[in-house]
Design a protein around this motif. Sequence first.
Motif, PDB file in Angstrom:
ATOM      1  N   LEU A 177     -40.074  70.768 -56.327  1.00 39.58           N
ATOM      2  CA  LEU A 177     -41.286  71.181 -55.623  1.00 39.58           C
ATOM      3  C   LEU A 177     -41.768  70.074 -54.690  1.00 39.58           C
ATOM      4  O   LEU A 177     -41.704  68.892 -55.028  1.00 39.58           O
ATOM      5  CB  LEU A 177     -42.398  71.523 -56.610  1.00 39.58           C
ATOM      6  N   PRO A 178     -42.287  70.455 -53.542  1.00 36.13           N
ATOM      7  CA  PRO A 178     -42.813  69.453 -52.612  1.00 36.13           C
ATOM      8  C   PRO A 178     -43.928  68.623 -53.250  1.00 36.13           C
ATOM      9  O   PRO A 178     -44.664  69.105 -54.120  1.00 36.13           O
ATOM     10  CB  PRO A 178     -43.366  70.293 -51.457  1.00 36.13           C
ATOM     11  N   LYS A 179     -44.060  67.377 -52.808  1.00 31.05           N
ATOM     12  CA  LYS A 179     -45.095  66.486 -53.355  1.00 31.05           C
ATOM     13  C   LYS A 179     -46.507  67.024 -53.112  1.00 31.05           C
ATOM     14  O   LYS A 179     -47.423  66.731 -53.868  1.00 31.05           O
ATOM     15  CB  LYS A 179     -44.950  65.100 -52.729  1.00 31.05           C
ATOM     16  N   THR A 180     -46.679  67.792 -52.056  1.00 31.61           N
ATOM     17  CA  THR A 180     -47.995  68.325 -51.715  1.00 31.61           C
ATOM     18  C   THR A 180     -48.249  69.717 -52.299  1.00 31.61           C
ATOM     19  O   THR A 180     -49.316  70.288 -52.078  1.00 31.61           O
ATOM     20  CB  THR A 180     -48.149  68.414 -50.189  1.00 31.61           C
ATOM     21  N   CYS A 181     -47.289  70.253 -53.032  1.00 32.38           N
ATOM     22  CA  CYS A 181     -47.408  71.608 -53.584  1.00 32.38           C
ATOM     23  C   CYS A 181     -48.603  71.700 -54.539  1.00 32.38           C
ATOM     24  O   CYS A 181     -48.744  70.895 -55.465  1.00 32.38           O
ATOM     25  CB  CYS A 181     -46.122  71.973 -54.318  1.00 32.38           C
ATOM     26  N   ALA A 182     -49.447  72.690 -54.323  1.00 34.96           N
ATOM     27  CA  ALA A 182     -50.637  72.853 -55.155  1.00 34.96           C
ATOM     28  C   ALA A 182     -50.277  73.112 -56.614  1.00 34.96           C
ATOM     29  O   ALA A 182     -50.973  72.638 -57.513  1.00 34.96           O
ATOM     30  CB  ALA A 182     -51.501  73.992 -54.622  1.00 34.96           C
ATOM     31  N   TYR A 183     -49.207  73.840 -56.855  1.00 35.92           N
ATOM     32  CA  TYR A 183     -48.792  74.083 -58.242  1.00 35.92           C
ATOM     33  C   TYR A 183     -48.472  72.765 -58.924  1.00 35.92           C
ATOM     34  O   TYR A 183     -48.874  72.520 -60.058  1.00 35.92           O
ATOM     35  CB  TYR A 183     -47.572  75.007 -58.297  1.00 35.92           C
ATOM     36  N   ARG A 184     -47.776  71.907 -58.222  1.00 35.66           N
ATOM     37  CA  ARG A 184     -47.428  70.591 -58.747  1.00 35.66           C
ATOM     38  C   ARG A 184     -48.676  69.742 -58.951  1.00 35.66           C
ATOM     39  O   ARG A 184     -48.864  69.110 -59.989  1.00 35.66           O
ATOM     40  CB  ARG A 184     -46.458  69.908 -57.792  1.00 35.66           C
ATOM     41  N   LEU A 185     -49.537  69.702 -57.929  1.00 35.73           N
ATOM     42  CA  LEU A 185     -50.753  68.889 -58.010  1.00 35.73           C
ATOM     43  C   LEU A 185     -51.634  69.299 -59.183  1.00 35.73           C
ATOM     44  O   LEU A 185     -52.098  68.455 -59.953  1.00 35.73           O
ATOM     45  CB  LEU A 185     -51.546  68.989 -56.703  1.00 35.73           C
ATOM     46  N   VAL A 186     -51.852  70.597 -59.336  1.00 39.41           N
ATOM     47  CA  VAL A 186     -52.706  71.077 -60.433  1.00 39.41           C
ATOM     48  C   VAL A 186     -52.039  70.789 -61.775  1.00 39.41           C
ATOM     49  O   VAL A 186     -52.696  70.344 -62.718  1.00 39.41           O
ATOM     50  CB  VAL A 186     -53.034  72.577 -60.254  1.00 39.41           C
ATOM     51  N   PHE A 187     -50.747  70.999 -61.873  1.00 43.06           N
ATOM     52  CA  PHE A 187     -50.014  70.694 -63.104  1.00 43.06           C
ATOM     53  C   PHE A 187     -50.183  69.224 -63.477  1.00 43.06           C
ATOM     54  O   PHE A 187     -50.319  68.880 -64.645  1.00 43.06           O
ATOM     55  CB  PHE A 187     -48.530  71.032 -62.931  1.00 43.06           C
ATOM     56  N   GLU A 188     -50.171  68.344 -62.457  1.00 43.08           N
ATOM     57  CA  GLU A 188     -50.307  66.902 -62.684  1.00 43.08           C
ATOM     58  C   GLU A 188     -51.760  66.456 -62.837  1.00 43.08           C
ATOM     59  O   GLU A 188     -52.032  65.272 -62.958  1.00 43.08           O
ATOM     60  CB  GLU A 188     -49.653  66.137 -61.527  1.00 43.08           C
ATOM     61  N   GLY A 189     -52.714  67.402 -62.805  1.00 45.57           N
ATOM     62  CA  GLY A 189     -54.127  67.068 -62.977  1.00 45.57           C
ATOM     63  C   GLY A 189     -54.784  66.511 -61.731  1.00 45.57           C
ATOM     64  O   GLY A 189     -55.848  65.888 -61.811  1.00 45.57           O
ATOM     65  N   LYS A 190     -54.186  66.738 -60.586  1.00 42.98           N
ATOM     66  CA  LYS A 190     -54.727  66.243 -59.323  1.00 42.98           C
ATOM     67  C   LYS A 190     -55.451  67.361 -58.585  1.00 42.98           C
ATOM     68  O   LYS A 190     -55.257  68.540 -58.873  1.00 42.98           O
ATOM     69  CB  LYS A 190     -53.605  65.689 -58.446  1.00 42.98           C
ATOM     70  N   ASP A 191     -56.260  66.992 -57.606  1.00 42.84           N
ATOM     71  CA  ASP A 191     -56.988  67.982 -56.815  1.00 42.84           C
ATOM     72  C   ASP A 191     -56.132  68.429 -55.632  1.00 42.84           C
ATOM     73  O   ASP A 191     -55.155  67.773 -55.270  1.00 42.84           O
ATOM     74  CB  ASP A 191     -58.314  67.412 -56.320  1.00 42.84           C
ATOM     75  N   LEU A 192     -56.523  69.519 -55.046  1.00 37.57           N
ATOM     76  CA  LEU A 192     -55.834  70.041 -53.873  1.00 37.57           C
ATOM     77  C   LEU A 192     -56.128  69.166 -52.658  1.00 37.57           C
ATOM     78  O   LEU A 192     -57.154  68.496 -52.593  1.00 37.57           O
ATOM     79  CB  LEU A 192     -56.282  71.480 -53.599  1.00 37.57           C
ATOM     80  N   GLU A 193     -55.223  69.210 -51.703  1.00 44.42           N
ATOM     81  CA  GLU A 193     -55.386  68.460 -50.468  1.00 44.42           C
ATOM     82  C   GLU A 193     -56.507  69.083 -49.627  1.00 44.42           C
ATOM     83  O   GLU A 193     -56.754  70.289 -49.711  1.00 44.42           O
ATOM     84  CB  GLU A 193     -54.080  68.480 -49.665  1.00 44.42           C
ATOM     85  N   PRO A 194     -57.183  68.303 -48.787  1.00 47.73           N
ATOM     86  CA  PRO A 194     -58.290  68.830 -47.972  1.00 47.73           C
ATOM     87  C   PRO A 194     -57.875  69.966 -47.037  1.00 47.73           C
ATOM     88  O   PRO A 194     -58.679  70.825 -46.711  1.00 47.73           O
ATOM     89  CB  PRO A 194     -58.764  67.627 -47.156  1.00 47.73           C
ATOM     90  N   TRP A 195     -56.611  69.995 -46.630  1.00 49.15           N
ATOM     91  CA  TRP A 195     -56.135  71.037 -45.729  1.00 49.15           C
ATOM     92  C   TRP A 195     -55.720  72.316 -46.452  1.00 49.15           C
ATOM     93  O   TRP A 195     -55.376  73.308 -45.816  1.00 49.15           O
ATOM     94  CB  TRP A 195     -54.964  70.528 -44.881  1.00 49.15           C
ATOM     95  N   HIS A 196     -55.726  72.299 -47.784  1.00 47.97           N
ATOM     96  CA  HIS A 196     -55.332  73.499 -48.533  1.00 47.97           C
ATOM     97  C   HIS A 196     -56.311  74.628 -48.212  1.00 47.97           C
ATOM     98  O   HIS A 196     -57.527  74.401 -48.173  1.00 47.97           O
ATOM     99  CB  HIS A 196     -55.321  73.227 -50.043  1.00 47.97           C
ATOM    100  N   PRO A 197     -55.821  75.838 -47.968  1.00 46.80           N
ATOM    101  CA  PRO A 197     -56.711  76.957 -47.621  1.00 46.80           C
ATOM    102  C   PRO A 197     -57.827  77.226 -48.633  1.00 46.80           C
ATOM    103  O   PRO A 197     -58.903  77.677 -48.244  1.00 46.80           O
ATOM    104  CB  PRO A 197     -55.759  78.156 -47.535  1.00 46.80           C
ATOM    105  N   LEU A 198     -57.604  76.927 -49.913  1.00 45.44           N
ATOM    106  CA  LEU A 198     -58.670  77.119 -50.894  1.00 45.44           C
ATOM    107  C   LEU A 198     -59.803  76.104 -50.703  1.00 45.44           C
ATOM    108  O   LEU A 198     -60.933  76.358 -51.096  1.00 45.44           O
ATOM    109  CB  LEU A 198     -58.127  77.020 -52.325  1.00 45.44           C
TER     110      LEU A 198
END
Length: 155
Positions: free
Chosen positions: A95-116
């Motif tokens: 999975l890409p380093k910026t992937c939201a699924y990965r970020l959330v799984f790792e306990g990180k927040d979404l990137e500012p550019w994420h549509p959510l």
Amino acid sequence: MSTSITRDGIRPEFWKKTPLEDLGKLEWEALCDGCGKCCLNKLEDDDGTVELTRVACRLLDTESCLCTQYPIRHQFVPECIVLTPKTLEDNMYWLPKTCAYRLVFEGKDLEPWHPLISGDPSTVHQAGVSMAGKAVPEIEVHEDDWEDHIIEEPT
């Protein structure tokens, strides 16, 4: 803390409050930022190193970064991986380093550019993180030549 559901069926900041396995289908799908990177063909070395290529699955619209046949993609690409909370950990390595699924799984927040976060699906493209205009359809590149198309992940 409000758990109200918006008119689109998605709870505000659900990714911060709800375990991935408890997300509804709409929320799970909303985590996808539309970057198109997961639809790029990858090359894996014998040691498990995964290299990203700019060679996109034949179903990826290389301008919008959306699958042209998403609901029925397995009819065309049987090997397309269905990412679910149960399959996520096993697929984390590609999975890409910026992937939201990965970020959330790792306990990180979404990137500012994420549509959510931004409220606008085009911000992933505006931020230069997506593959819009950067990918080439796999029907244009012979598989033996994919190695010539290895790229660094746009971040």
